[in-house]
Scaffold this motif. Structure first.
Motif, PDB file in Angstrom:
ATOM      1  N   UNK A  15      50.173  31.585 -15.664  1.00  0.00           N
ATOM      2  CA  UNK A  15      51.368  31.443 -14.850  1.00  0.00           C
ATOM      3  C   UNK A  15      51.793  29.983 -14.901  1.00  0.00           C
ATOM      4  N   UNK A  16      52.859  29.728 -15.625  1.00  0.00           N
ATOM      5  CA  UNK A  16      53.430  28.393 -15.685  1.00  0.00           C
ATOM      6  C   UNK A  16      54.379  28.230 -14.513  1.00  0.00           C
ATOM      7  N   UNK A  17      54.140  27.232 -13.696  1.00  0.00           N
ATOM      8  CA  UNK A  17      54.929  26.996 -12.498  1.00  0.00           C
ATOM      9  C   UNK A  17      55.583  25.629 -12.598  1.00  0.00           C
ATOM     10  N   UNK A  18      56.894  25.616 -12.584  1.00  0.00           N
ATOM     11  CA  UNK A  18      57.669  24.388 -12.650  1.00  0.00           C
ATOM     12  C   UNK A  18      58.491  24.224 -11.378  1.00  0.00           C
ATOM     13  N   UNK A  19      58.971  23.024 -11.164  1.00  0.00           N
ATOM     14  CA  UNK A  19      59.824  22.723 -10.007  1.00  0.00           C
ATOM     15  C   UNK A  19      59.202  23.220  -8.714  1.00  0.00           C
ATOM     16  N   UNK A  20      57.956  22.915  -8.531  1.00  0.00           N
ATOM     17  CA  UNK A  20      57.228  23.428  -7.380  1.00  0.00           C
ATOM     18  C   UNK A  20      57.771  22.859  -6.076  1.00  0.00           C
ATOM     19  N   UNK A  21      57.719  23.700  -5.061  1.00  0.00           N
ATOM     20  CA  UNK A  21      58.199  23.365  -3.734  1.00  0.00           C
ATOM     21  C   UNK A  21      57.059  23.472  -2.734  1.00  0.00           C
ATOM     22  N   UNK A  22      57.139  22.769  -1.614  1.00  0.00           N
ATOM     23  CA  UNK A  22      56.085  22.897  -0.607  1.00  0.00           C
ATOM     24  C   UNK A  22      55.835  24.337  -0.176  1.00  0.00           C
TER      25      UNK A  22
END
Length: 123
Positions: A81-88
């Motif tokens: 699972x590639x996760x970009x632009x992560x948010x709190x």
């Protein structure tokens, strides 16, 4: 039997990226659909993404909005699972799961679960 072990979680700043991995052992990994779920403290476990056994179809929660990508490498018995632009608000324990496919969005669609990996996104 399938055993699943997640890795790749950690602490990241908002806007950053992480790639989660789920390594499988046991038999017939390639015959399973694979999914990712997450659970934040005090919240229900929720669907994130899934991929069919062939890798030909992917499914995402509406809130992903193009930020996450699921993929699999059957030769390596691993799903990513590639996760970009992560948010709190992405902060949660992320779990991978293996199921028979056909339906992908619900907890009961999956027969095997990993122990989870913590993702913490700071603001």
């Amino acid at each position: 039997q399938v055993q699943l072990v997640e890795s790749g979680g950690g602490l990241v700043q908002a806007g950053g990226s992480l790639r989660l991995s789920c390594a499988a052992s046991g038999r017939t990994f390639s015959s399973y659909a694979m999914g990712w779920f997450r659970q934040a403290p005090g919240k229900e476990r929720e669907f994130v993404a899934a991929i069919s056994w062939s890798g030909g179809s992917t499914y995402y929660a509406d809130w992903v909005k193009g930020r996450f990508t699921i993929s699999r490498d059957n030769a390596k018995k691993t799903v990513y699972l590639q996760m970009n632009s992560l948010k709190p608000e992405d902060t949660a324990v992320y779990y991978c799961a293996a199921g028979r496919g056909g339906s992908y969005y619900y907890l009961y669609d999956y027969d095997y679960w990993g122990q989870g990996t913590q993702v913490t996104v700071s603001s």
